[in-house]
Enzyme design. Structure first.
Site, PDB file in Angstrom:
ATOM      1  N   PHE A   1       0.845  -1.191   0.000  1.00  0.00           N
ATOM      2  CA  PHE A   1       0.000   0.000   0.000  1.00  0.00           C
ATOM      3  C   PHE A   1       0.883   1.245   0.000  1.00  0.00           C
ATOM      4  O   PHE A   1       1.733   1.411   0.872  1.00  0.00           O
ATOM      5  CB  PHE A   1      -0.920   0.040   1.220  1.00  0.00           C
ATOM      6  CG  PHE A   1      -1.807   1.255   1.202  1.00  0.00           C
ATOM      7  CD1 PHE A   1      -2.885   1.326   0.335  1.00  0.00           C
ATOM      8  CD2 PHE A   1      -1.536   2.344   2.024  1.00  0.00           C
ATOM      9  CE1 PHE A   1      -3.689   2.464   0.283  1.00  0.00           C
ATOM     10  CE2 PHE A   1      -2.334   3.483   1.980  1.00  0.00           C
ATOM     11  CZ  PHE A   1      -3.418   3.541   1.110  1.00  0.00           C
TER      12      PHE A   1
ATOM     13  N   ASP B   1       9.321   3.029   1.703  1.00  0.00           N
ATOM     14  CA  ASP B   1       8.132   3.748   2.181  1.00  0.00           C
ATOM     15  C   ASP B   1       8.049   3.567   3.697  1.00  0.00           C
ATOM     16  O   ASP B   1       7.644   2.510   4.186  1.00  0.00           O
ATOM     17  CB  ASP B   1       6.886   3.193   1.474  1.00  0.00           C
ATOM     18  CG  ASP B   1       5.588   3.882   1.931  1.00  0.00           C
ATOM     19  OD1 ASP B   1       5.575   4.482   3.029  1.00  0.00           O
ATOM     20  OD2 ASP B   1       4.589   3.794   1.193  1.00  0.00           O
TER      21      ASP B   1
ATOM     22  N   LYS C   1       2.479  10.291   8.217  1.00  0.00           N
ATOM     23  CA  LYS C   1       1.847   9.809   9.448  1.00  0.00           C
ATOM     24  C   LYS C   1       2.522  10.296  10.737  1.00  0.00           C
ATOM     25  O   LYS C   1       2.251  11.405  11.184  1.00  0.00           O
ATOM     26  CB  LYS C   1       1.749   8.277   9.420  1.00  0.00           C
ATOM     27  CG  LYS C   1       0.754   7.765   8.360  1.00  0.00           C
ATOM     28  CD  LYS C   1       0.306   6.329   8.607  1.00  0.00           C
ATOM     29  CE  LYS C   1      -0.902   5.961   7.763  1.00  0.00           C
ATOM     30  NZ  LYS C   1      -0.589   5.298   6.509  1.00  0.00           N
TER      31      LYS C   1
HETATM   32  C1  LIG Z   1      -0.817   5.538   5.100  1.00  0.00           C
HETATM   33  C2  LIG Z   1       0.190   5.093   4.124  1.00  0.00           C
HETATM   34  C3  LIG Z   1       0.353   5.752   2.888  1.00  0.00           C
HETATM   35  C4  LIG Z   1      -0.561   6.883   2.431  1.00  0.00           C
HETATM   36  O1  LIG Z   1      -0.495   7.965   3.271  1.00  0.00           O
HETATM   37  P1  LIG Z   1      -1.680   9.074   3.210  1.00  0.00           P
HETATM   38  O2  LIG Z   1      -1.216  10.126   4.166  1.00  0.00           O
HETATM   39  O3  LIG Z   1      -2.933   8.379   3.624  1.00  0.00           O
HETATM   40  O4  LIG Z   1      -1.752   9.553   1.829  1.00  0.00           O
HETATM   41  C5  LIG Z   1       1.354   5.323   2.045  1.00  0.00           C
HETATM   42  N1  LIG Z   1       2.168   4.307   2.389  1.00  0.00           N
HETATM   43  C6  LIG Z   1       2.043   3.650   3.558  1.00  0.00           C
HETATM   44  C7  LIG Z   1       2.979   2.547   3.888  1.00  0.00           C
HETATM   45  C8  LIG Z   1       1.037   4.003   4.458  1.00  0.00           C
HETATM   46  O5  LIG Z   1       0.887   3.322   5.594  1.00  0.00           O
END
Ligand SMILES: *Cc1c(COP(=O)(O)O)cnc(C)c1O
Length: 397
Positions: free
Chosen positions: A136, A220, A249
């Site tokens: 994701f 990521d 986050k």
């Molecule tokens: C939450 C998340 C995203 C997306 O972040 P948003 O602030 O919701 O756009 C991308 N990569 C990972 C691993 C995530 O947990």
């Protein structure tokens, strides 16, 4: 007046299911709903509220900077943005060659990373970007192109091209990485897929192979970063340095901010005019992020995440529930693997027991509390989680 559920149903875009409760306030690891019921928040806004709710450091930083200088355009520099860029370069180990681009969310950070990958094209010779099945990376068109979940993608195709999703094995890496690859993007622990750990040695192999073929290794760290896994960033556990990471986050502790951090030669790929954001890096967001990361450092919360994560794992296993198969993840990003696909039922009965966790997939409960939890919160968690598991075990057997 009609209830909030009816108002939500009527007015909000139908992109999400009905919310579980309407929340009104929070303090530390606790939140209260509109009926005054209190919940222990062991999800922390999905790994966002690093310091918990309404932490004095967060409140002070928002208030002070809002009363000083909230936003300027990119025509002007501000001290908080420069300071946060230096801080991220130091904490990531990107060091002197490190550079930082600021956006407002995880998806935006990954958009910037995707564009960075396109810039590593060796005159058009590198057309492929590798990402992992189940990964994701966000919901915008570019970050969705990197996301390896067909159900999220299908309605929005065609997406930006050239992205290939490969299984999370070292064999697949060896088979797919060649000189036509611009970048490999990976989550060090696949959070949304169900808190799935990468195979042992994966990041080291990825580093070696991307280096050999001139591809960028992009990690990521949006869910795993900012101390959550018991290291500042999860790749540090593997003892490697990537070419770029994305964060969001937890670095804002509840204030929207995201960033792309580049290392070494990857810092030279972007040039003037190739990317931008109106809000990105504004002094309000960067002040809050400096305060949150500063408090994580000052209070030793990275160490606390490692220690409390290990304790939490022991406590979950110690419950001896027939529903618990094991615990994945590291630090305070844990996935309780269930012996059957009962995660929705467990998270629902947890809420009834006054505990917020979530079903990261059908058979996994995600636990991601604030980084500053202590014995008292762990005791409360144990009692409530035990009740939730008990209720589901009785109902299903
Ligand atoms: C939450 C998340 C995203 C997306 O972040 P948003 O602030 O919701 O756009 C991308 N990569 C990972 C691993 C995530 O947990």
């Amino acid at each position: 007046m009609t209830g909030w559920r009816e108002r939500f149903e009527h007015r909000m875009m139908r992109t999400l299911g009905m919310p579980l409760r309407k929340l009104e306030r929070g303090e530390g690891a606790w939140v209260w709903d509109d009926e005054g019921t209190r919940y222990l928040d062991f999800l922390a806004g999905i790994a966002v509220n690093s310091l918990g709710h309404a932490h004095p450091v967060f409140v002070e930083a928002v208030s002070r900077q809002a009363a000083t200088l909230a936003h300027v355009s990119n025509y002007f520099a501000t001290e908080p943005a420069l300071e946060l860029a230096d801080r991220l370069a130091r904490l990531t180990g990107a060091g002197e060659a490190g550079r930082v681009w600021f956006g407002n969310s995880g998806a935006e950070a990954n958009e910037a990373a995707f564009k960075l990958a396109r810039l590593n094209n060796s005159g058009g010779a590198r057309s492929r970007v590798l990402a992992l099945v189940d990964a994701f990376h966000g919901r915008t068109m570019g970050s969705l192109a990197l996301t390896g979940k067909p159900a999220m993608r299908e309605a929005f195709e065609p997406l930006p091209g050239g992205v290939h999703h490969i299984p999370s094995s070292i064999d697949a890496l060896e088979a797919e990485l060649d000189d036509g690859v611009a970048a490999l993007i990976v989550e060090p622990i696949k959070g949304e897929a169900g808190v799935l750990d990468l195979p042992e040695g994966y990041l080291q192999a990825a580093r070696e192979l991307t280096h050999r073929h001139g591809a960028l290794l992009i990690v990521d760290e949006i869910q795993t970063g900012a101390g959550r896994t018991g290291e500042w960033f999860a790749y540090q556990h593997a003892g490697i340095l990537p070419d770029a990471i994305t964060v969001a986050k937890g670095i804002g502790g509840g204030f929207p901010i995201g960033a792309l951090v580049t290392f070494g030669h990857a810092s030279e790929l972007y040039s003037k005019g190739q990317h931008g954001s109106t809000f990105g890096g504004n002094p309000l967001a960067t002040t809050v992020s400096n305060a949150v990361l500063g408090e994580i450092e000052r209070a030793g919360l990275v160490e606390n995440a490692a220690r409390r994560g290990a304790e939490l794992r022991e406590r979950v296993l110690g419950l001896g529930s027939p529903l618990v198969a094991g615990v994945r993840g590291r630090g305070l990003l844990l996935g309780v693997a269930l012996t059957e696909p009962a995660a929705a039922a467990v998270s629902a009965s947890a809420l009834d027991a006054g505990l917020i966790v979530n079903a990261a997939n059908d058979a996994t409960i995600r636990i991601a509390p604030p980084l500053n939890v202590g014995d008292a919160e762990l005791d409360e968690f144990e009692a409530r989680f035990s009740r939730a598991l008990g209720a589901v075990a009785v109902a299903t057997h």
